[in-house]
Design a protein around this motif. Sequence first.
Motif, mmCIF file in Angstrom:
data_model
loop_
_atom_site.group_PDB
_atom_site.id
_atom_site.type_symbol
_atom_site.label_atom_id
_atom_site.label_comp_id
_atom_site.label_asym_id
_atom_site.label_seq_id
_atom_site.Cartn_x
_atom_site.Cartn_y
_atom_site.Cartn_z
ATOM 1 N N GLN A 106 2.347 1.780 -1.506
ATOM 2 C CA GLN A 106 1.000 0.970 -1.344
ATOM 3 C C GLN A 106 0.363 1.231 0.163
ATOM 4 O O GLN A 106 -0.624 1.246 0.169
ATOM 5 N N MET A 107 1.370 1.780 0.746
ATOM 6 C CA MET A 107 0.712 2.163 2.130
ATOM 7 C C MET A 107 0.227 3.542 2.376
ATOM 8 O O MET A 107 -0.375 3.849 3.240
ATOM 9 N N LEU A 195 -1.161 -5.587 1.014
ATOM 10 C CA LEU A 195 -1.933 -4.480 0.774
ATOM 11 C C LEU A 195 -2.961 -4.399 -0.542
ATOM 12 O O LEU A 195 -4.164 -3.880 -0.419
ATOM 13 N N THR A 198 -5.999 -5.819 0.627
ATOM 14 C CA THR A 198 -6.827 -5.250 1.507
ATOM 15 C C THR A 198 -7.460 -3.758 0.638
ATOM 16 O O THR A 198 -8.627 -3.527 0.886
ATOM 17 N N ASN A 199 -6.788 -3.305 -0.268
ATOM 18 C CA ASN A 199 -7.401 -2.369 -1.122
ATOM 19 C C ASN A 199 -8.585 -3.121 -1.710
ATOM 20 O O ASN A 199 -9.583 -2.292 -2.130
ATOM 21 N N GLY A 218 -9.938 3.803 5.444
ATOM 22 C CA GLY A 218 -9.023 2.979 4.494
ATOM 23 C C GLY A 218 -7.511 3.404 4.769
ATOM 24 O O GLY A 218 -6.786 2.542 4.864
ATOM 25 N N THR A 222 -4.757 0.673 5.771
ATOM 26 C CA THR A 222 -3.459 0.211 5.096
ATOM 27 C C THR A 222 -2.138 0.422 5.821
ATOM 28 O O THR A 222 -1.372 -0.353 5.523
ATOM 29 N N LEU A 225 -1.752 -2.184 8.492
ATOM 30 C CA LEU A 225 -1.621 -3.637 8.080
ATOM 31 C C LEU A 225 -0.490 -3.695 7.310
ATOM 32 O O LEU A 225 0.536 -4.701 7.462
ATOM 33 N N GLY A 226 0.108 -2.463 6.793
ATOM 34 C CA GLY A 226 1.481 -2.560 5.937
ATOM 35 C C GLY A 226 2.558 -2.633 6.897
ATOM 36 O O GLY A 226 3.395 -3.477 6.796
#
Length: 259
Positions: A106-107, A195, A198-199, A218, A222, A225-226
């Motif tokens: 995800q990151m 995440l 966020t996406n 982006g 990510t 934030l991750g």
Amino acid sequence: MISLTTAEINAWVVAFFFPLVRILALLVSAPPFNNDGLSTQLRLLLGLAIAMAITPALPTIPEMDPASGMGLLILTQQIIIGLAMGFALRLVFSAVDMAGTMISNQMGLGFATAYDPESASQTSVISEFLGMLALLIFMSINGHLMVIATLVQSFTVLPIGSGSLENGTWLNMANAGGIIFSSGVLLSLPVVVALLITNIALGVLGRVAPQLNLMAIGFPITIILGFSTLLVSLSYLSMPLQELFEFGLRSMMGFFVIK
């Protein structure tokens, strides 16, 4: 002059060698003893020490010839029991590894891998970090001593030569594998949800302002934030991990069905 009969020698071999086989099988498969940092010689010495300490207190083993067909069958059963007990505990750490893999993907750090000495393979850096954290927590609560205590208790619950394993044992082992996915998702859920939001926000921003280069902004967002979400959630991981460890210790003997 001391003279020993064949029956006495066989009884001594059975009383020490069969428990040793189960002990060594568990040390090969169960964390933290399966770590590559522990040499084979050290595992062997540890297994011999445990066997010598617990053999006098074990239930009486039926008399048999260790080289007979029945003896070889019981020997195989001890190997299976030891490996299965280690496998039950390894499922817990596999759930932690899966949580780290999901977070890494995800990151956008799925490509960043490191060598994992437990699985002897390349894993994501987040999986490696969470795996080491879980191992440290496990050691801090004396999990390695609990594993040995559970192993010693197994000789009372599952005595040597008491019977054969029923088919339900293998079904229970297969069902226990579901903890990898359920617990892995639950452990990674805070970071994955953050995440995901966020996406979605970046996707909406890309539609509103197409001139923005989302690939350039982006990816750092990510990652930052991750790591921030992971840092905040670390303080809440101890209780879920301890519950996982308790499940693993219970499962070490919980899914065996003896005829």
